[in-house]
Structures are given as C-alpha cells and as structure tokens.
Design a protein around this motif. Structure first.
Motif, PDB file in Angstrom:
ATOM      1  N   ALA A 117       0.852  -1.195   0.000  1.00  0.00           N
ATOM      2  CA  ALA A 117       0.000   0.000   0.000  1.00  0.00           C
ATOM      3  C   ALA A 117       0.886   1.242   0.000  1.00  0.00           C
ATOM      4  O   ALA A 117       1.963   1.256   0.605  1.00  0.00           O
ATOM      5  CB  ALA A 117      -0.913   0.002   1.222  1.00  0.00           C
ATOM      6  N   VAL A 118       0.437   2.276  -0.700  1.00  0.00           N
ATOM      7  CA  VAL A 118       1.165   3.542  -0.766  1.00  0.00           C
ATOM      8  C   VAL A 118       0.487   4.517   0.187  1.00  0.00           C
ATOM      9  O   VAL A 118      -0.676   4.873  -0.006  1.00  0.00           O
ATOM     10  CB  VAL A 118       1.162   4.109  -2.205  1.00  0.00           C
ATOM     11  N   LEU A 119       1.217   4.935   1.215  1.00  0.00           N
ATOM     12  CA  LEU A 119       0.669   5.850   2.215  1.00  0.00           C
ATOM     13  C   LEU A 119       1.000   7.289   1.816  1.00  0.00           C
ATOM     14  O   LEU A 119       2.174   7.634   1.627  1.00  0.00           O
ATOM     15  CB  LEU A 119       1.235   5.551   3.598  1.00  0.00           C
ATOM     16  N   ILE A 120      -0.038   8.121   1.705  1.00  0.00           N
ATOM     17  CA  ILE A 120       0.115   9.517   1.292  1.00  0.00           C
ATOM     18  C   ILE A 120      -0.478  10.411   2.380  1.00  0.00           C
ATOM     19  O   ILE A 120      -1.666  10.310   2.694  1.00  0.00           O
ATOM     20  CB  ILE A 120      -0.583   9.780  -0.054  1.00  0.00           C
ATOM     21  N   PHE A 121       0.371  11.276   2.923  1.00  0.00           N
ATOM     22  CA  PHE A 121      -0.045  12.165   4.010  1.00  0.00           C
ATOM     23  C   PHE A 121      -0.421  13.524   3.436  1.00  0.00           C
ATOM     24  O   PHE A 121       0.376  14.153   2.741  1.00  0.00           O
ATOM     25  CB  PHE A 121       1.094  12.325   5.024  1.00  0.00           C
ATOM     26  N   ILE A 122      -1.652  13.965   3.711  1.00  0.00           N
ATOM     27  CA  ILE A 122      -2.112  15.292   3.291  1.00  0.00           C
ATOM     28  C   ILE A 122      -1.934  16.219   4.485  1.00  0.00           C
ATOM     29  O   ILE A 122      -2.463  15.959   5.566  1.00  0.00           O
ATOM     30  CB  ILE A 122      -3.596  15.272   2.858  1.00  0.00           C
ATOM     31  N   GLU A 123      -1.167  17.278   4.273  1.00  0.00           N
ATOM     32  CA  GLU A 123      -0.918  18.174   5.394  1.00  0.00           C
ATOM     33  C   GLU A 123      -1.314  19.606   5.063  1.00  0.00           C
ATOM     34  O   GLU A 123      -1.243  20.023   3.909  1.00  0.00           O
ATOM     35  CB  GLU A 123       0.539  18.103   5.840  1.00  0.00           C
ATOM     36  N   PRO A 124      -1.759  20.329   6.085  1.00  0.00           N
ATOM     37  CA  PRO A 124      -2.062  21.742   5.890  1.00  0.00           C
ATOM     38  C   PRO A 124      -0.750  22.522   5.815  1.00  0.00           C
ATOM     39  O   PRO A 124       0.295  22.023   6.234  1.00  0.00           O
ATOM     40  CB  PRO A 124      -2.838  22.104   7.153  1.00  0.00           C
ATOM     41  N   PRO A 125      -0.793  23.758   5.312  1.00  0.00           N
ATOM     42  CA  PRO A 125       0.429  24.556   5.268  1.00  0.00           C
ATOM     43  C   PRO A 125       0.961  24.882   6.665  1.00  0.00           C
ATOM     44  O   PRO A 125       2.161  25.067   6.835  1.00  0.00           O
ATOM     45  CB  PRO A 125       0.024  25.819   4.516  1.00  0.00           C
ATOM     46  N   SER A 126       0.069  24.928   7.673  1.00  0.00           N
ATOM     47  CA  SER A 126       0.493  25.189   9.053  1.00  0.00           C
ATOM     48  C   SER A 126      -0.635  24.779   9.992  1.00  0.00           C
ATOM     49  O   SER A 126      -1.789  24.603   9.568  1.00  0.00           O
ATOM     50  CB  SER A 126       0.802  26.681   9.259  1.00  0.00           C
ATOM     51  N   LEU A 127      -0.307  24.655  11.275  1.00  0.00           N
ATOM     52  CA  LEU A 127      -1.334  24.335  12.270  1.00  0.00           C
ATOM     53  C   LEU A 127      -2.318  25.495  12.427  1.00  0.00           C
ATOM     54  O   LEU A 127      -3.501  25.277  12.697  1.00  0.00           O
ATOM     55  CB  LEU A 127      -0.692  23.982  13.611  1.00  0.00           C
TER      56      LEU A 127
END
Length: 192
Positions: A117-127
C-alpha cells in the motif's frame, strides 16, 4: 503505458482537506475505486448513508470486527471507523487502484495487511491554517476543535512514516501533486 492497480491510503489531520482532494482526484480519475468507510458516529445533516459512510451501531460494528470483516478500524475522536476488507479486495481484483481516506492509525494497520500500500499524508500549510479551517466549518464545538488540534499535532509528527506527503495550500496544485504521485506508483512503482 499500463497501470498496475495499487492501494493508496490518504490520511492526515482533520481539516487538512483530504475529502476535497479525494473528490477532485476522482473527478479527474473516475477509474479509481473508492470504498465507503463504516462508522459509529452519528450522521451529520449533509451525510448520505451508504455514500458518505455506512452508519453502524456500536453492536453491529463490533460484530463485524469479530467476524474479521474490516481491513482496518480504529477508535477516532470517540467513534469507530473502519474499511470493509471485501470492498478493497473486490476493486483490486477487478484491476482498479483504490483510494482509502482514513486516519493515521488506520493507515499503519493497512500497511501491516497490505505491505505494498502507498501511504500519502495530506498536510495543511500550518497548524494555524488548520485551526482556521476547523473553525470555519462551523460543525465543531470548542472541545471538539481542541481535541482535533491535539490529534493533528500528533499526526503531523508521524508524517515522515508515509511514502509521500502533499501539502494542501493551493487546491489545484495539491490535486496535481496527488495525481502525479498516483500515476508514478501505478506506472513505475514510485521509483522516478
């Protein structure tokens, strides 16, 4: 160029825009299989049972866990969420890549069962941006926002354990970046 069906796991903090990105990429790639997760959380006004989630009672969810029906499941924000294993297997066997939009805990559970499985993390530009997004939804009370922000800090510490990371600051760019990642793993295993 032929595509090898892959299992892609999309996760990241609540409010990072995972659902928006997955919806946008599915518009570009309607061939992608998307499973509907099961949950014990109550439906929100805009939710459609069987489309947004399979809404289950705690008892039904627990019975399905005991039967081994889930690829992964987790208790998140006080409710259980899970992915039915049969849906994923059916889509992969039919030659479709699958996108799972699940929490960080669930992503690591999937990796144990599906090592490719390919794990892809979606992150915001900052908290700070993440907190503004959560407040802007208008669907959470203060205690829920604080819980989601605590969880977000922890989840972002785990982002390095993912195969890929996509920052969702500009939606069009994030959709393009995510599409490039999917294509790369389907065509050359992610090695370019």
């Amino acid at each position: 160029m032929s595509r090898k069906p892959r299992l892609f796991v999309i996760s990241g903090p609540s409010g990072a825009g995972k659902g928006t990105l997955v919806s946008a990429i599915r518009e570009e790639r309607p061939d992608l299989g998307l499973t509907v997760s099961a949950t014990t959380r109550p439906p929100r006004p805009h939710d459609v049972p069987g489309v947004t989630y399979h809404f289950l009672s705690d008892e039904e969810f627990d019975r399905r866990v005991a039967n081994g029906d889930f690829l992964e499941w987790a208790d998140v924000h006080g409710h259980k969420y899970g992915t039915l294993r049969s849906e994923v297997d059916r889509l992969i066997d039919a030659g479709k890549s699958v996108i799972l939009e699940i929490d960080v805990q669930g992503a690591f559970n999937v990796r144990r069962i599906y090592p490719d499985a390919v794990l892809i993390f979606i992150e915001p530009p900052s908290l700070e941006v993440l907190e503004r997004r959560l407040r802007g939804r208008g669907t959470e009370d203060e205690a829920s926002i604080e819980l989601r922000m605590r969880n977000a800090r922890h989840e972002m510490e785990l982002a390095d354990r993912y195969d890929e990371r996509v920052v969702n600051d500009d939606l069009a760019k994030a959709v393009g970046d995510l599409g490039d990642v999917l294509k790369r793993y389907e065509t050359d295993g992610g090695n370019s």
